[in-house]
Motif scaffolding. Structure first.
Motif, PDB file in Angstrom:
ATOM      1  N   SER A   1       0.841  -1.184   0.000  1.00  0.00           N
ATOM      2  CA  SER A   1       0.000   0.000   0.000  1.00  0.00           C
ATOM      3  C   SER A   1       0.880   1.240   0.000  1.00  0.00           C
ATOM      4  N   GLU A   2       0.305   2.346  -0.375  1.00  0.00           N
ATOM      5  CA  GLU A   2       1.043   3.594  -0.268  1.00  0.00           C
ATOM      6  C   GLU A   2       1.211   3.942   1.207  1.00  0.00           C
ATOM      7  N   GLU A   3       2.291   4.628   1.527  1.00  0.00           N
ATOM      8  CA  GLU A   3       2.529   5.007   2.917  1.00  0.00           C
ATOM      9  C   GLU A   3       1.499   6.034   3.370  1.00  0.00           C
ATOM     10  N   MET A   4       1.119   5.911   4.633  1.00  0.00           N
ATOM     11  CA  MET A   4       0.122   6.809   5.201  1.00  0.00           C
ATOM     12  C   MET A   4       0.681   7.437   6.477  1.00  0.00           C
ATOM     13  N   VAL A   5       0.434   8.697   6.674  1.00  0.00           N
ATOM     14  CA  VAL A   5       0.875   9.377   7.901  1.00  0.00           C
ATOM     15  C   VAL A   5      -0.296   9.435   8.873  1.00  0.00           C
TER      16      VAL A   5
ATOM     17  N   LEU B   1       2.688  11.301  18.459  1.00  0.00           N
ATOM     18  CA  LEU B   1       3.556  10.480  17.622  1.00  0.00           C
ATOM     19  C   LEU B   1       3.079  10.596  16.180  1.00  0.00           C
ATOM     20  N   VAL B   2       3.948  11.038  15.295  1.00  0.00           N
ATOM     21  CA  VAL B   2       3.628  11.089  13.868  1.00  0.00           C
ATOM     22  C   VAL B   2       4.161   9.801  13.262  1.00  0.00           C
ATOM     23  N   LEU B   3       3.235   8.904  12.935  1.00  0.00           N
ATOM     24  CA  LEU B   3       3.606   7.569  12.461  1.00  0.00           C
ATOM     25  C   LEU B   3       3.452   7.487  10.947  1.00  0.00           C
ATOM     26  N   THR B   4       4.473   7.009  10.276  1.00  0.00           N
ATOM     27  CA  THR B   4       4.383   6.699   8.848  1.00  0.00           C
ATOM     28  C   THR B   4       4.166   5.203   8.724  1.00  0.00           C
ATOM     29  N   LEU B   5       3.046   4.834   8.108  1.00  0.00           N
ATOM     30  CA  LEU B   5       2.639   3.430   8.052  1.00  0.00           C
ATOM     31  C   LEU B   5       2.686   2.902   6.628  1.00  0.00           C
ATOM     32  N   ASP B   6       3.151   1.686   6.489  1.00  0.00           N
ATOM     33  CA  ASP B   6       3.014   0.938   5.240  1.00  0.00           C
ATOM     34  C   ASP B   6       2.030  -0.182   5.539  1.00  0.00           C
ATOM     35  N   GLY B   7       0.771   0.058   5.239  1.00  0.00           N
ATOM     36  CA  GLY B   7      -0.262  -0.880   5.677  1.00  0.00           C
ATOM     37  C   GLY B   7      -0.370  -0.822   7.184  1.00  0.00           C
ATOM     38  N   GLU B   8      -0.120  -1.974   7.863  1.00  0.00           N
ATOM     39  CA  GLU B   8      -0.158  -2.025   9.322  1.00  0.00           C
ATOM     40  C   GLU B   8       1.229  -1.858   9.928  1.00  0.00           C
ATOM     41  N   THR B   9       2.247  -1.742   9.090  1.00  0.00           N
ATOM     42  CA  THR B   9       3.625  -1.725   9.586  1.00  0.00           C
ATOM     43  C   THR B   9       4.120  -0.299   9.777  1.00  0.00           C
TER      44      THR B   9
ATOM     45  N   VAL C   1       6.757   2.368   9.604  1.00  0.00           N
ATOM     46  CA  VAL C   1       7.990   2.623   8.861  1.00  0.00           C
ATOM     47  C   VAL C   1       8.844   3.657   9.589  1.00  0.00           C
ATOM     48  N   HIS C   2       8.180   4.645  10.131  1.00  0.00           N
ATOM     49  CA  HIS C   2       8.917   5.727  10.786  1.00  0.00           C
ATOM     50  C   HIS C   2       8.048   6.349  11.872  1.00  0.00           C
ATOM     51  N   CYS C   3       8.691   6.870  12.890  1.00  0.00           N
ATOM     52  CA  CYS C   3       7.972   7.537  13.978  1.00  0.00           C
ATOM     53  C   CYS C   3       8.718   8.807  14.366  1.00  0.00           C
ATOM     54  N   THR C   4       7.993   9.892  14.486  1.00  0.00           N
ATOM     55  CA  THR C   4       8.585  11.149  14.964  1.00  0.00           C
ATOM     56  C   THR C   4       7.817  11.605  16.198  1.00  0.00           C
ATOM     57  N   PRO C   5       8.421  11.502  17.381  1.00  0.00           N
ATOM     58  CA  PRO C   5       7.755  12.035  18.574  1.00  0.00           C
ATOM     59  C   PRO C   5       7.761  13.562  18.545  1.00  0.00           C
TER      60      PRO C   5
ATOM     61  N   ARG D   1      10.005   0.853  14.665  1.00  0.00           N
ATOM     62  CA  ARG D   1      10.223   0.584  13.246  1.00  0.00           C
ATOM     63  C   ARG D   1      10.107  -0.913  12.953  1.00  0.00           C
ATOM     64  N   GLY D   2       9.243  -1.246  12.006  1.00  0.00           N
ATOM     65  CA  GLY D   2       9.071  -2.638  11.583  1.00  0.00           C
ATOM     66  C   GLY D   2       7.990  -3.386  12.343  1.00  0.00           C
ATOM     67  N   HIS D   3       7.483  -2.794  13.432  1.00  0.00           N
ATOM     68  CA  HIS D   3       6.414  -3.453  14.191  1.00  0.00           C
ATOM     69  C   HIS D   3       5.043  -3.085  13.626  1.00  0.00           C
ATOM     70  N   LYS D   4       4.060  -3.905  13.906  1.00  0.00           N
ATOM     71  CA  LYS D   4       2.693  -3.627  13.491  1.00  0.00           C
ATOM     72  C   LYS D   4       2.110  -2.501  14.351  1.00  0.00           C
ATOM     73  N   MET D   5       1.110  -1.864  13.808  1.00  0.00           N
ATOM     74  CA  MET D   5       0.453  -0.766  14.506  1.00  0.00           C
ATOM     75  C   MET D   5      -0.057  -1.214  15.875  1.00  0.00           C
ATOM     76  N   GLY D   6      -0.518  -2.452  15.961  1.00  0.00           N
ATOM     77  CA  GLY D   6      -1.052  -2.962  17.225  1.00  0.00           C
ATOM     78  C   GLY D   6      -0.008  -3.073  18.321  1.00  0.00           C
ATOM     79  N   ASP D   7       1.292  -3.097  17.948  1.00  0.00           N
ATOM     80  CA  ASP D   7       2.353  -3.196  18.953  1.00  0.00           C
ATOM     81  C   ASP D   7       2.772  -1.832  19.498  1.00  0.00           C
ATOM     82  N   VAL D   8       2.308  -0.749  18.882  1.00  0.00           N
ATOM     83  CA  VAL D   8       2.769   0.588  19.282  1.00  0.00           C
ATOM     84  C   VAL D   8       2.438   0.845  20.751  1.00  0.00           C
ATOM     85  N   VAL D   9       1.221   0.546  21.143  1.00  0.00           N
ATOM     86  CA  VAL D   9       0.817   0.798  22.529  1.00  0.00           C
ATOM     87  C   VAL D   9       1.608  -0.088  23.489  1.00  0.00           C
ATOM     88  N   ALA D  10       1.832  -1.348  23.101  1.00  0.00           N
ATOM     89  CA  ALA D  10       2.570  -2.273  23.966  1.00  0.00           C
ATOM     90  C   ALA D  10       4.010  -1.809  24.171  1.00  0.00           C
ATOM     91  N   ILE D  11       4.624  -1.252  23.135  1.00  0.00           N
ATOM     92  CA  ILE D  11       6.018  -0.797  23.248  1.00  0.00           C
ATOM     93  C   ILE D  11       6.093   0.546  23.977  1.00  0.00           C
TER      94      ILE D  11
END
Length: 384
Positions: A23-27, A43-51, A53-57, A361-371
């Motif tokens: 998919s195209e990357e989504m912010v 957190l500004v998250l750049t997502l490739d699907g559910e993954t 790609v980048h995070c800017t606090p 980086r590289g984790h699924k969106m669902g892991d963001v809260v856990a990390i």
């Protein structure tokens, strides 16, 4: 041409890449008002699907200029403002500030005051970890543990209120000692609380241990290797959960920690589960330290005589303590006046936040809260 024709039939946000369908990357903006950020963190998250790609606090939403406030208040008046830095560890913040001023002036608090500071600091560590553990489990879907954690934390806040008159902004420490000695019956109440917490901590551990959902969401998630932890300047439970046995209470002991030995909790796994376990184990150790300090509590004065208007000699100093989140340090420059010429706070939450983009980086969106929850940030300390 066949691939182009196939892509034209897909939704426009999907493209065919060399690795397959992407998919195209989504912010995505997560926060600043989000329950799992435990404050105003964006957190500004750049997502490739559910993954991810980048995070800017993005920080600064809770900036109150604490360092500049300290520079515009007399030395004794700065203690109260330290409560607002890491607002879950005010007693420890005050210890760091008072210790820095005392080091600048060459003062040594009486032994009884040092033991009182140790006891209140370890109680504060437990209270902070109870918030960290309870809210972390709540973030991951477990409702009951936070009720256990806040019930036990309430007992500590009640004792703080009886000691200094305030539950949250305690304003209890003073340069050269503490504000009051223990009121009548306070130590008995503390002993009762310790006995009750001893039981409820085991109960809390049994409630969580072996929970398959919790372990699946935290084990092998957000791994930090020891070299990476050192390179990012991590301290506290986040460092010790990666196998690095560094604790200021042991490696650079201060005050009563020079007489009371500490057994730091260390894990080797380096993942989110290990950071949770280190905080839980530190509660057992803090409880032991409180009991040892009660048994060895010396008599005598609770403070040294100091002038109302403190004027430390010209010079600079750095004093650090082991807070619930890592190395809490205060750097002061004195020009010989009643006000610090420069005050700088080393807040462990600010330093620990730096590794978050690397962890996500590289984790699924669902892991963001856990990390994110496993790092245990307090935004009041990040923004200051």
């Amino acid at each position: 041409m066949a691939i182009d024709a196939e892509n034209q039939q897909l939704a426009p946000e999907y493209i065919e890449g060399p690795g397959g369908l992407r998919s195209e990357e989504m912010v995505l903006n997560m926060g600043p008002q989000h329950p799992s950020t435990h404050g105003v963190l964006r957190l500004v998250l750049t997502l490739d699907g559910e993954t991810v790609v980048h995070c800017t606090p993005v920080i600064g939403y809770l900036h109150r200029g604490i360092e500049k406030i300290l520079e515009n208040r007399p030395y004794m008046g700065g203690i109260r403002y330290m409560d607002n830095s890491d607002y879950l560890s005010p007693m420890i913040n005050e210890t760091a500030y008072a210790g820095a001023v005392e080091q600048l002036m060459g003062l040594e608090p009486p032994r009884r005051a040092q033991y009182i500071r140790l006891m209140t600091n370890e109680m504060q560590r437990i209270a902070s970890h109870m918030v960290a553990i309870g809210t972390y489990l709540l973030d991951l879907g477990a409702m009951t543990p936070i009720l256990y954690c806040f019930r036990d934390r309430e007992g500590i806040l009640d004792l703080f209120e009886a000691l200094g008159g305030s539950r949250f902004n305690v304003n209890y420490l003073r340069v050269g000692g503490v504000l009051h000695d223990f009121p009548k019956g306070w130590l008995s109440r503390l002993e009762q609380w310790c006995n009750a917490f001893d039981h409820s901590l085991i109960e809390l551990e049994n409630l969580v241990t072996g929970n398959e959902i919790f372990e699946a969401r935290t084990q092998n998630v957000g791994y930090i290797d020891p070299q990476q932890a050192i390179a990012y300047g991590l301290t506290g439970p986040n460092l010790r959960a990666s196998g690095v046995n560094f604790d200021l209470r042991v490696d650079r002991p201060y005050m009563a920690y020079r007489e009371v030995s500490v057994n730091p909790a260390v894990r080797q796994e380096g993942d989110a589960f290990a950071r949770f376990r280190v905080r839980l184990n530190e509660c057992y150790e803090s409880l032991r330290l409180v009991r040892v300090a009660m048994d060895q509590l010396p008599g005598g004065p609770i403070s040294t005589r100091t002038p109302i208007a403190l004027r430390p000699p010209r010079g600079e100093t750095y004093f650090a303590v082991e807070s619930s989140k890592g190395e809490q340090g205060i750097y002061l420059i004195s020009d010989g006046s009643e006000y610090p010429y420069r005050a700088k706070i080393r807040g462990p939450s600010f330093v620990n936040l730096q590794i978050l983009p690397e962890l996500l980086r590289g984790h699924k969106m669902g892991d963001v809260v856990a990390i994110l929850g496993s790092i245990d940030l307090v935004l009041g300390e990040v923004d200051r």
